[in-house]
Design an enzyme around this catalytic site. Structure first.
Site, PDB file in Angstrom:
ATOM      1  N   GLU A 136       1.953  -1.022 -12.541  1.00 51.93           N
ATOM      2  CA  GLU A 136       2.675  -0.032 -13.357  1.00 51.93           C
ATOM      3  C   GLU A 136       4.134  -0.368 -13.544  1.00 51.93           C
ATOM      4  OE1 GLU A 136       0.380   0.806 -11.358  1.00 51.93           O
ATOM      5  OE2 GLU A 136      -0.954   2.089 -12.504  1.00 51.93           O
ATOM      6  N   HIS A 205      -4.279  12.442  -6.975  1.00 56.55           N
ATOM      7  CA  HIS A 205      -4.611  12.471  -8.389  1.00 56.55           C
ATOM      8  C   HIS A 205      -4.296  13.814  -9.021  1.00 56.55           C
ATOM      9  CE1 HIS A 205      -6.888   8.817  -7.532  1.00 56.55           C
ATOM     10  NE2 HIS A 205      -6.878   8.607  -8.824  1.00 56.55           N
TER      11      HIS A 205
END
Lengths: 400, 430
Positions: A136, A205
């Site tokens: 990322e 998450h």
């Protein structure tokens, strides 16, 4: 006031309300008075709750009613799900400008983990819809470098939480480089992805990063909540010269709504009036909008008249819409999914107290998620986020 | 110019883009006094075992490390540069050196503040690479970026003004020493955190490739990313090596290995200190070159840049170099050994180039002297210009935060905050 009449049909989960989208800045100050008048006209002209089409050049007449089903006979437009609306917006912008490209994990061949980029790689090729390796920080930085040299990348975080790994690039480069370079380089990136508490996805998450990013100078943050504003905000974000972070929510991708056929965008800095009211202002965004509207149903039956505003723009706040509402109702309840500590609600509370203190009859109340890592167990997870019953209780408390 | 550099005995010196055969990497024997000549700490012997695993017979990219690409420059018939090129290189290095020396003076006189990192001793790397680039090629650097900006073409005036924090600086005084940007010259910064610039460079290279392959434009622009030995232990470095090799991006990764982070020796921080070897692990050539010799650097750079322009992908170049001053002007530089410093001072790249030019009768002493004088005047003039320039006014505070100032949002009165007259004064509440 005419708006109360609309209140009766208020609270279904999905609003077909089309927000004000005037491009002319001069309309802004006139906007708030305008809609109250226009709302009643609209209700006379069309059947209850039709979706009005939105055009750039027209001054919009917002239909403030949240209705059950859109009246399909009179309005043009097409029905789709929220993720399809995002995809449509993205595709239209990619068609319009060849410099727009997408980068992220599994955006290409897989079509996106939530299918937002489905079919785009086939249409535009593997370089324009780039499947990145799992890094990322580096691919966010790469998108920033590409933006500095002329491209307009849309970065997808497979889950917003993964963007924590890209914090270095988002904070230092994305937010700051336009300023540190003395205005020489622009960074027109859009960073988007699903966040929020889902269905038992576990703590990592289920993160809400809006609170972490809100202090970064130089970025704008918006949160979409309906297919209409999802497509509009996606397009506006891509066209904007500023770096924009678009927060989507995992549980909202399958919402269905009819949206206009023609080209439209939603202003990045404006809030959306979901339901006008008189007694109390409820400020919310993203998924909590639906919990609020559900609570509003109950509240209306109990005789309250809440005004619900989807703030949409998390940074900067639309203090005009919010202020006008506070000046009218004198009571504010903020309902958000962010954590209590240092969240968007905390900033909003401060901003309201600073700017509209004189207009408040009661302290600003803020309902946020608990400051806990989101547990896996369904029952516990339910208790971490704000539920409609809590909203009803809070409104009753504030309106005593 | 014989190199004082006694290298590891890598027996296969291989061309960068050679063919498939004779790819074998033979066992390396490392002498205890090591390839890092300056360091008095000995390099641990690497087992030759490891190297037998080389991808010799395996896959396509013929990438193995290369050392000593340019062994010696012998006779006049095989000179590496022409007189004009020599003068350009010399002038650029002298500019870098004089400018940095002047920076130090100005810092101690209180004209500039903060963290200032000087490039003395490393000029060969900057000059060797950047003088081969065109104006549309991009350069990305670190906080030690003054000389990269100067080599790329940013005027000494603009850089000095930026250091003084004046409006006429290349970033309007908003960047400072560690953030030199120039859109005109494609200098993409200037980054304070190490490793932060490498993905940006990868993005610029991606842009080039995109322009060529998607937009079908004629684009041969390459990007050169400069960073240090400390950065080579950072994740962003590896992530970008992977992506650049994967997509064959037109980028050159240049490691300015000056053996020291701040006080951390490269050998104490790195499990395998030979950085050039990390290139082949990702499928790109890794080259080790003597970074105190501008001509050697230039030869390697030519290869790497040509490779990138042809679309063959990235190269990792490790330049062994040294900084004559401390990490920054605030660093007392007590940890480095005096003997090490002396060894490298004897290999001053400017002195070396001067010697080469004169010995090979390319230029006369007087010409070099006149260049030095010209540069002195240029740098003096830059200081005067910077001194005379105005400081930024309050109105500049809120400009440039957003490219589109509507990003400051809508105020309570319904107007965009950027329309507030106080905004242009810098006193608006935003």
């Amino acid at each position: 006031m005419s708006s109360i009449i609309h209140g009766a049909g208020a609270a279904t989960a999905l609003s077909t309300f089309n927000p004000v989208d005037s491009k002319k800045l001069t309309n802004l100050s006139v906007r708030s008075q305008r809609y109250i008048v226009a709302g009643s006209e609209a209700s006379k002209k069309k059947s209850f709750g039709s979706a009005l089409t939105v055009r750039h050049s027209q001054k919009l007449i917002p239909n403030a009613v949240a209705t059950k089903e859109a009246d399909t006979s009179t309005s043009t437009g097409h029905e789709l799900l929220l993720f399809e609306a995002l995809q449509e917006g993205l595709e239209e912008e990619m068609d319009r400008d060849a410099n727009v490209c997408v980068m992220g994990e599994d955006v290409g061949h897989y079509g996106g983990s939530y299918k937002v980029t489905k079919g785009l790689a086939d249409k535009f090729g593997d370089l324009r819809v780039l499947d990145t390796p799992i890094c990322e920080n580096a691919f966010t930085g790469m998108a920033i470098g590409a933006a500095m040299t002329g491209l307009r990348p849309v970065i997808e975080g497979m889950n917003m939480g993964f963007l924590l790994l890209a914090f270095n690039q988002i904070s230092n480069n994305c937010g700051m480089l336009h300023y540190t370079s003395g205005g020489q380089f622009t960074i027109p990136v859009v960073i988007r992805g699903p966040g929020g508490v889902g269905r038992q996805l576990g703590a990592e998450h289920s993160q809400r990063l809006e609170s972490y990013f809100q202090s970064i100078p130089g970025i704008q943050m918006v949160a979409c909540s309906t297919p209409y504003n999802a497509k509009g905000l996606m397009k506006a974000a891509i066209r904007s010269e500023n770096p924009v972070i678009l927060f989507e929510h995992v549980l909202l991708y399958n919402l269905k709504e009819k949206i206009p056929d023609e080209d439209y965008i939603c202003n990045l800095e404006e809030a959306e009036m979901v339901r006008p009211g008189e007694h109390i202002t409820i400020l919310t965004y993203s998924r909590m909008r639906y919990h609020v509207m559900q609570a509003a149903k109950t509240l209306v039956n109990k005789g309250y008249d809440p005004e619900v505003i989807d703030i949409r723009s998390l940074k900067p706040f639309d203090l005009h819409t919010i202020g006008n509402s506070v000046k009218k109702t004198h009571r504010v309840l903020i309902v958000e999914e962010c954590m209590r500590t240092g969240g968007i609600g905390a900033s909003l509370t401060a901003a309201i107290n600073e700017n509209f203190h004189d207009y408040l009859d009661a302290p600003v109340m803020c309902l946020s998620s608990q400051d806990v890592p989101t547990p896996y167990a369904g029952t516990l997870e339910e208790w971490t986020v704000v539920q409609p019953a809590q909203i009803v209780t809070a409104v009753e408390q504030l309106c005593q | 110019m014989a190199t004082a550099f006694a290298p590891t005995k890598l027996t296969a010196t291989l061309p960068l883009h050679g063919s498939q055969e004779n790819r074998l990497v033979l066992p390396i024997r490392l002498a205890p006094h090591s390839s890092f000549l300056g360091s008095t700490r000995s390099l641990t012997l690497h087992s030759s075992r490891r190297l037998n695993h080389a991808h010799a017979t395996r896959r396509s990219p013929p990438v193995v490390g290369v050392q000593e690409v340019v062994k010696e420059k012998k006779s006049i018939n095989s000179l590496l540069i022409t007189k004009e090129e020599g003068l350009v290189l010399y002038e650029d290095m002298i500019l870098g050196r004089s400018f940095e020396d002047m920076c130090a003076q100005m810092y101690y006189r209180g004209k500039m503040f903060g963290f200032v990192h000087l490039y003395n001793g490393q000029e060969a790397v900057s000059t060797g690479f950047i003088k081969l680039l065109t104006k549309s090629d991009s350069v990305v650097s670190t906080y030690r970026d003054h000389v990269h900006a100067l080599s790329k073409g940013v005027s000494a005036r603009a850089v000095m003004s930026e250091l003084f924090g004046k409006v006429t600086g290349c970033c309007r005084g908003q960047g400072g020493s560690m953030h030199m940007f120039s859109k005109e010259h494609n200098m993409l910064g200037g980054f304070a955190f190490i490793g932060e610039g490498i993905p940006v460079a990868t993005g610029a290279a991606f842009s080039s490739k995109y322009r060529r392959d998607v937009l079908k434009q004629d684009c041969e622009d390459v990007t050169v990313a400069f960073f240090g030995d400390g950065t080579c232990n950072n994740g962003q470095f590896y992530e970008c090596l992977n992506m650049a090799a994967l997509w064959k991006l037109p980028i050159i990764f240049v490691v300015e290995n000056n053996l020291w982070a701040i006080g951390m020796s490269h050998l104490r921080a790195t499990s395998d200190p030979e950085i050039w070897k990390k290139g082949p692990a990702f499928g790109m050539p890794g080259v080790h070159v003597d970074g105190m010799d501008v001509l050697k650097v230039r030869e390697v750079a030519k290869e790497a840049v040509t490779r990138a322009r042809r679309g063959e992908g990235p190269t990792l170049v490790e330049c062994e170099t040294y900084r004559f001053r401390g990490h920054s002007l605030a660093d007392p530089d007590e940890l480095r050994d005096a003997a090490e410093k002396a060894k490298y001072a004897a290999r001053d790249p400017i002195a070396a180039l001067k010697k080469y030019l004169i010995e090979n009768k390319l230029v006369k002493e007087a010409e070099l002297k006149s260049i030095e004088k010209k540069i002195d005047e240029l740098v003096e003039e830059a200081v005067e210009f910077a001194d005379a320039s105005p400081q930024p006014g309050r109105s500049q505070l809120l400009e440039n935060v957003f490219a589109d100032p509507k990003g400051f949002g809508i105020g309570p009165d319904g107007r965009y905050r950027c329309e507030d007259p106080k905004f242009t004064e810098g006193t608006a509440q935003v």
